[in-house]
Design an enzyme around this catalytic site. Structure first.
Site, short mmCIF file in Angstrom:
data_model
loop_
_atom_site.label_atom_id
_atom_site.label_comp_id
_atom_site.label_asym_id
_atom_site.label_seq_id
_atom_site.Cartn_x
_atom_site.Cartn_y
_atom_site.Cartn_z
N ARG A 146 0.83 -1.20 0.00
CA ARG A 146 0.00 0.00 0.00
C ARG A 146 0.87 1.25 0.00
O ARG A 146 2.06 1.19 0.34
CB ARG A 146 -0.91 0.02 1.24
CG ARG A 146 -1.85 -1.17 1.35
CD ARG A 146 -2.65 -1.09 2.65
NE ARG A 146 -3.60 -2.17 2.78
CZ ARG A 146 -3.36 -3.32 3.41
NH1 ARG A 146 -2.16 -3.53 3.97
NH2 ARG A 146 -4.28 -4.25 3.50
N LYS A 170 -2.22 -2.20 7.91
CA LYS A 170 -3.34 -1.68 8.70
C LYS A 170 -3.31 -2.28 10.10
O LYS A 170 -2.93 -3.42 10.30
CB LYS A 170 -4.67 -2.00 8.02
CG LYS A 170 -4.88 -1.25 6.70
CD LYS A 170 -6.23 -1.59 6.09
CE LYS A 170 -6.45 -0.80 4.81
NZ LYS A 170 -7.76 -1.11 4.19
N HIS A 238 -2.75 2.70 -5.77
CA HIS A 238 -3.61 1.54 -5.52
C HIS A 238 -3.87 0.75 -6.81
O HIS A 238 -4.09 -0.46 -6.77
CB HIS A 238 -4.93 1.98 -4.89
CG HIS A 238 -5.42 1.01 -3.85
ND1 HIS A 238 -4.76 0.78 -2.66
CD2 HIS A 238 -6.50 0.20 -3.84
CE1 HIS A 238 -5.41 -0.12 -1.95
NE2 HIS A 238 -6.48 -0.50 -2.66
N ARG A 241 -1.19 -1.66 -7.00
CA ARG A 241 -1.44 -2.76 -6.04
C ARG A 241 -2.42 -3.75 -6.68
O ARG A 241 -2.22 -4.97 -6.61
CB ARG A 241 -2.00 -2.18 -4.75
CG ARG A 241 -2.37 -3.22 -3.68
CD ARG A 241 -2.69 -2.50 -2.38
NE ARG A 241 -3.47 -3.28 -1.44
CZ ARG A 241 -2.96 -4.14 -0.58
NH1 ARG A 241 -1.66 -4.36 -0.56
NH2 ARG A 241 -3.73 -4.80 0.28
N TYR A 273 -10.18 -10.07 -6.99
CA TYR A 273 -9.23 -10.11 -8.10
C TYR A 273 -9.47 -11.32 -9.01
O TYR A 273 -9.08 -11.30 -10.17
CB TYR A 273 -7.79 -10.11 -7.58
CG TYR A 273 -7.46 -8.86 -6.83
CD1 TYR A 273 -7.33 -7.65 -7.49
CD2 TYR A 273 -7.32 -8.87 -5.45
CE1 TYR A 273 -7.05 -6.48 -6.80
CE2 TYR A 273 -7.05 -7.70 -4.75
CZ TYR A 273 -6.91 -6.52 -5.43
OH TYR A 273 -6.65 -5.37 -4.74
#
Length: 292
Positions: A146, A170, A238, A241, A273
């Site tokens: 990230r 996170k 992003h 990513r 994904y």
């Protein structure tokens, strides 16, 4: 009658804007027309949950989006709560109604061929900023980290002997991401140029003045470079990513392994994904098969 009373309540007691009140009025009037089309004796005050569900289905059949249907349902909820508080009805017919789920957009990603063009050495010079910028792009693409994780990298987080990066994700959850020879070369090349700067931080990615790079700077670097190879509306870190995850799955990586590399807490977050890769397969099929 009660519709007008409700609209006046929104205007004078809730101080809603004229535009908002008009939106409520349009939604209630639309439902009224639906009811009268079923039975002339039907009205807003006696409509039940089945009729509300039937209206929602008719809206979806008319190609209203889930967002629009949920907004209209919200208008009905407010109206029936208003009637319930005033004792006009005994139960709220919208109480157990669940609105349609919003369709999540598929992640935007860059095709492998475009990434190869983007990272081509001929697009970058040998100075500190060029080497750093290519490294930033390669870090996102090769590790899937990230933006906050890249900015948070410190010198001690880069282990050349084990070829791993320690990132803090996170909720301060740490994980190790392996890297290959291509990224290792970029990291080593950058390390040599970084050591020549007047450093004031232990941050790994720095600006030319020697301090930790900012989110804005990284975002600008990614956006400017992606603009050279793709016409995507979204050109953010992003997206790279997403590109990492999609590339891994397109090349037969196990879903569980991609989950760990991305730092997802659940497999469901990674499964989006698989839809992306399936969409790519459909496009290839439609382009290649004569009966597609």
């Amino acid at each position: 009658m009660w519709k007008d009373t409700f609209l006046k309540y929104l205007q004078y007691e809730r101080n809603y804007s004229e535009k908002t009140i008009l939106s409520y009025e349009n939604d209630l009037s639309q439902f009224e027309r639906f009811l009268s089309g079923i039975d002339e004796e039907q009205n807003l005050c006696i409509a039940d949950s089945d009729l509300i569900r039937a209206w929602m289905v008719s809206l979806m059949e008319q190609s209203y989006t889930a967002t629009s249907v949920n907004r209209k349902l919200s208008s009905l909820r407010s109206f029936y709560r208003f009637l319930l508080k005033r004792g006009e009805i005994n139960a709220d017919p919208t109480q157990k109604i669940v609105g349609p789920k919003k369709k999540k957009p598929l992640p935007v990603f860059v095709k492998e061929a475009d990434m190869e063009k983007l990272l081509s050495p001929e697009n970058f010079g040998e100075g500190f900023e060029d080497v750093r910028d290519r490294l930033i792009l390669n870090l996102f693409y090769s590790t899937g980290m990230r933006l906050a994780e890249l900015i948070g990298l410190d010198v001690q987080d880069v282990d050349f002997s084990l070829s791993t990066l320690k990132v803090t994700g996170k909720r301060n959850k740490q994980r190790f991401i392996p890297f290959g020879e291509d990224l290792k070369e970029d990291l080593q090349k950058y390390a040599r140029l970084r050591s020549e700067l007047p450093l004031s931080t232990t941050a790994w990615i720095v600006g030319k003045e020697g301090s930790r790079i900012s989110r804005t700077a990284v975002y600008g670097i990614v956006r400017n470079n992606l603009s050279k190879v793709v016409s995507l509306k979204k050109r953010s870190p992003h997206v790279l990513r997403h590109t990492f995850a999609t590339t891994m799955l397109n090349n037969n990586a196990e879903l569980g392994a991609v989950k760990e590399l991305l730092g997802h807490s659940t497999l469901a977050a990674t499964e989006v994904y698989t839809h992306t890769t399936f969409e790519e397969l459909k496009k290839i099929y439609e382009q290649a098969h004569p009966r597609a």
